[in-house]
Design an enzyme around this catalytic site. Structure first.
Site, PDB file in Angstrom:
ATOM      1  N   GLY A  33       1.898   3.075   2.248  1.00  0.00           N
ATOM      2  CA  GLY A  33       2.937   3.085   3.299  1.00  0.00           C
ATOM      3  C   GLY A  33       4.217   2.442   2.779  1.00  0.00           C
ATOM      4  O   GLY A  33       5.317   2.994   2.909  1.00  0.00           O
ATOM      5  N   HIS A  34       4.056   1.265   2.158  1.00  0.00           N
ATOM      6  CA  HIS A  34       5.234   0.610   1.564  1.00  0.00           C
ATOM      7  C   HIS A  34       5.810   1.480   0.446  1.00  0.00           C
ATOM      8  O   HIS A  34       7.025   1.582   0.291  1.00  0.00           O
ATOM      9  CB  HIS A  34       4.856  -0.745   0.967  1.00  0.00           C
ATOM     10  CG  HIS A  34       4.328  -1.740   1.957  1.00  0.00           C
ATOM     11  ND1 HIS A  34       3.009  -2.107   2.011  1.00  0.00           N
ATOM     12  CD2 HIS A  34       4.966  -2.451   2.922  1.00  0.00           C
ATOM     13  CE1 HIS A  34       2.836  -3.003   2.965  1.00  0.00           C
ATOM     14  NE2 HIS A  34       4.007  -3.235   3.534  1.00  0.00           N
ATOM     15  N   ASP A  58       5.389  -0.060  12.828  1.00  0.00           N
ATOM     16  CA  ASP A  58       5.883  -1.169  13.647  1.00  0.00           C
ATOM     17  C   ASP A  58       7.049  -0.647  14.485  1.00  0.00           C
ATOM     18  O   ASP A  58       8.213  -0.996  14.264  1.00  0.00           O
ATOM     19  CB  ASP A  58       6.321  -2.322  12.749  1.00  0.00           C
ATOM     20  CG  ASP A  58       5.143  -2.916  12.007  1.00  0.00           C
ATOM     21  OD1 ASP A  58       4.266  -3.488  12.658  1.00  0.00           O
ATOM     22  OD2 ASP A  58       5.086  -2.769  10.766  1.00  0.00           O
ATOM     23  N   HIS A 111       0.856  -1.188   0.000  1.00  0.00           N
ATOM     24  CA  HIS A 111       0.000   0.000   0.000  1.00  0.00           C
ATOM     25  C   HIS A 111       0.892   1.238   0.000  1.00  0.00           C
ATOM     26  O   HIS A 111       2.129   1.125  -0.092  1.00  0.00           O
ATOM     27  CB  HIS A 111      -0.939  -0.025   1.221  1.00  0.00           C
ATOM     28  CG  HIS A 111      -0.233  -0.300   2.519  1.00  0.00           C
ATOM     29  ND1 HIS A 111       0.698   0.572   3.053  1.00  0.00           N
ATOM     30  CD2 HIS A 111      -0.284  -1.346   3.368  1.00  0.00           C
ATOM     31  CE1 HIS A 111       1.154   0.075   4.190  1.00  0.00           C
ATOM     32  NE2 HIS A 111       0.583  -1.106   4.391  1.00  0.00           N
ATOM     33  N   ARG A 157      -3.391  -5.141   6.799  1.00  0.00           N
ATOM     34  CA  ARG A 157      -4.530  -5.739   7.503  1.00  0.00           C
ATOM     35  C   ARG A 157      -5.817  -4.935   7.336  1.00  0.00           C
ATOM     36  O   ARG A 157      -6.912  -5.467   7.570  1.00  0.00           O
ATOM     37  CB  ARG A 157      -4.226  -5.872   8.994  1.00  0.00           C
ATOM     38  CG  ARG A 157      -3.208  -6.939   9.292  1.00  0.00           C
ATOM     39  CD  ARG A 157      -2.799  -6.889  10.751  1.00  0.00           C
ATOM     40  NE  ARG A 157      -1.546  -7.592  10.951  1.00  0.00           N
ATOM     41  CZ  ARG A 157      -1.457  -8.859  11.303  1.00  0.00           C
ATOM     42  NH1 ARG A 157      -2.530  -9.558  11.511  1.00  0.00           N
ATOM     43  NH2 ARG A 157      -0.283  -9.427  11.457  1.00  0.00           N
ATOM     44  N   GLU A 210       7.641   3.151  10.609  1.00  0.00           N
ATOM     45  CA  GLU A 210       7.534   3.404  12.060  1.00  0.00           C
ATOM     46  C   GLU A 210       6.209   2.937  12.651  1.00  0.00           C
ATOM     47  O   GLU A 210       6.025   3.019  13.851  1.00  0.00           O
ATOM     48  CB  GLU A 210       7.743   4.896  12.334  1.00  0.00           C
ATOM     49  CG  GLU A 210       9.208   5.270  12.328  1.00  0.00           C
ATOM     50  CD  GLU A 210       9.474   6.735  12.636  1.00  0.00           C
ATOM     51  OE1 GLU A 210       8.553   7.561  12.465  1.00  0.00           O
ATOM     52  OE2 GLU A 210      10.612   7.044  13.038  1.00  0.00           O
TER      53      GLU A 210
HETATM   54  O1  PAF Z   1       7.111  -5.470   8.792  1.00  0.00           O
HETATM   55  C1  PAF Z   1       6.976  -6.463   8.065  1.00  0.00           C
HETATM   56  O2  PAF Z   1       6.247  -6.457   7.081  1.00  0.00           O
HETATM   57  C2  PAF Z   1       7.718  -7.745   8.415  1.00  0.00           C
HETATM   58  O3  PAF Z   1       7.798  -7.922   9.788  1.00  0.00           O
HETATM   59  C3  PAF Z   1       9.124  -7.839   7.777  1.00  0.00           C
HETATM   60  C4  PAF Z   1      10.039  -6.758   8.302  1.00  0.00           C
HETATM   61  C5  PAF Z   1       8.987  -7.719   6.259  1.00  0.00           C
HETATM   62  C6  PAF Z   1       9.750  -9.194   8.091  1.00  0.00           C
HETATM   63  O4  PAF Z   1       8.984 -10.237   7.606  1.00  0.00           O
END
Ligand code: PAF
Length: 283
Positions: free
Chosen positions: A36-37, A150, A34, A187, A148
């Site tokens: 964010g990525h 996570d 998405h 999600r 961030e």
């Molecule tokens: O943040 C994530 O999507 C996952 O924890 C990662 C860093 C790709 C590791 O599988």
């Protein structure tokens, strides 16, 4: 853009990149990409000669088999987006390619990995460290990009980078939000439209709590967030912790640290979907 499924082909291509003295940015993802990525990929493309995006739903970091099974997957759509973003390489291994043998390595960085997500998802950060350390070994990136949202994951990966001496720069990148404030997450795709509207309350409560915190104690601010969210039908707070942003240990007083972050996990909707978010109070 080239797509690789084996570590051998990926490493051969990257050897060529390194031989030309080029820098390599790595964006590790589990796909279902998405905006964010996209922000991580854009940053990597801007800062490196070659950007590698890994797309791999890592089974070792899921402590709930249903969660692993339900995790959204769409490699074709991911590759379309990554090509538009001008990523150079996509690495999408199978589970047996990533784990030809069961990974028995244990990573432990207490107290950073024993609180919050670490306490509720046994083995989760161990699995994250297993796959991220493999990716670092395969790709040997100059820089690695993590979101961030996570927040704790970045702290754990930072501890691992220090512990194992990976020669790379970690680049934490800010949370990307919908206009409504909802933090982007793969999600979110699992939420119905109505649940999505309910989920917006999470970021709203966090945002409002920053103003509230100026005139209230840590304990009152904690209660402000938790009580507000638990009063909403369809939301259930799993935990809300107001912590030192470096040690991730709870603070009892705003004067205790110059860097204070609130980290929350909330169950949303009928399924329910586990959503995380965080807010900075200081620092
Ligand atoms: O943040 C994530 O999507 C996952 O924890 C990662 C860093 C790709 C590791 O599988």
């Amino acid at each position: 853009m080239r797509v690789f499924n084996t570590t051998k082909a990926l490493q051969e291509a990257l050897d060529g990149v390194r031989a030309e003295g080029k820098t390599i940015g790595l964006v590790p993802t589990m796909g279902a990409l998405h905006a964010g990525h996209a922000s991580l990929v854009e940053r990597s493309v801007g800062e490196n000669d070659c950007t590698v995006v890994s797309v791999f739903v890592n089974p070792t970091q899921f402590n709930d088999p249903k969660d692993l099974q339900n995790y959204p997957r769409d490699l074709e759509a991911d590759c379309d987006l990554l090509a538009r973003l001008k990523a150079d390489f996509v690495f999408a291994p199978t589970v047996s390619e990533a784990y030809p043998e069961p990974d028995t390595r244990q990573f432990s960085y207490p107290p950073i990995d024993t609180v919050m997500e670490g306490a509720r998802r046994p083995g989760h950060f161990n699995g994250v460290c297993q796959i991220v350390s493999k990716l670092f070994d395969w790709v040997k990136p100059t820089r690695a990009y993590f979101g961030e949202k996570d927040f704790q994951q970045i702290a754990v990966v930072r501890a691992m980078v220090r512990d194992l001496g990976f020669p790379l720069e970690l680049r934490p990148c800010p949370i990307v939000r919908e206009e409504s404030g909802l933090a982007l997450s793969s999600r979110n795709e699992l939420l119905t439209p109505a649940e999505r509207e309910t989920a917006v309350n999470i970021s709203r409560a966090l945002r409002e709590s920053v103003d509230f915190a100026r005139e209230h104690t840590v304990e009152e601010t904690h209660r402000f967030v938790v009580d507000q969210l638990n009063a909403i039908e369809g939301l259930e707070v799993e935990y809300y912790e107001i912590v030192d942003g470096t040690s991730l240990q709870p603070v009892a007083d705003w004067a205790e640290s110059d860097y204070i972050v609130g980290c929350i996990t909330v169950y949303c909707g009928a399924r329910p979907v586990r959503l995380i978010d965080n807010v900075k109070y200081k620092g």
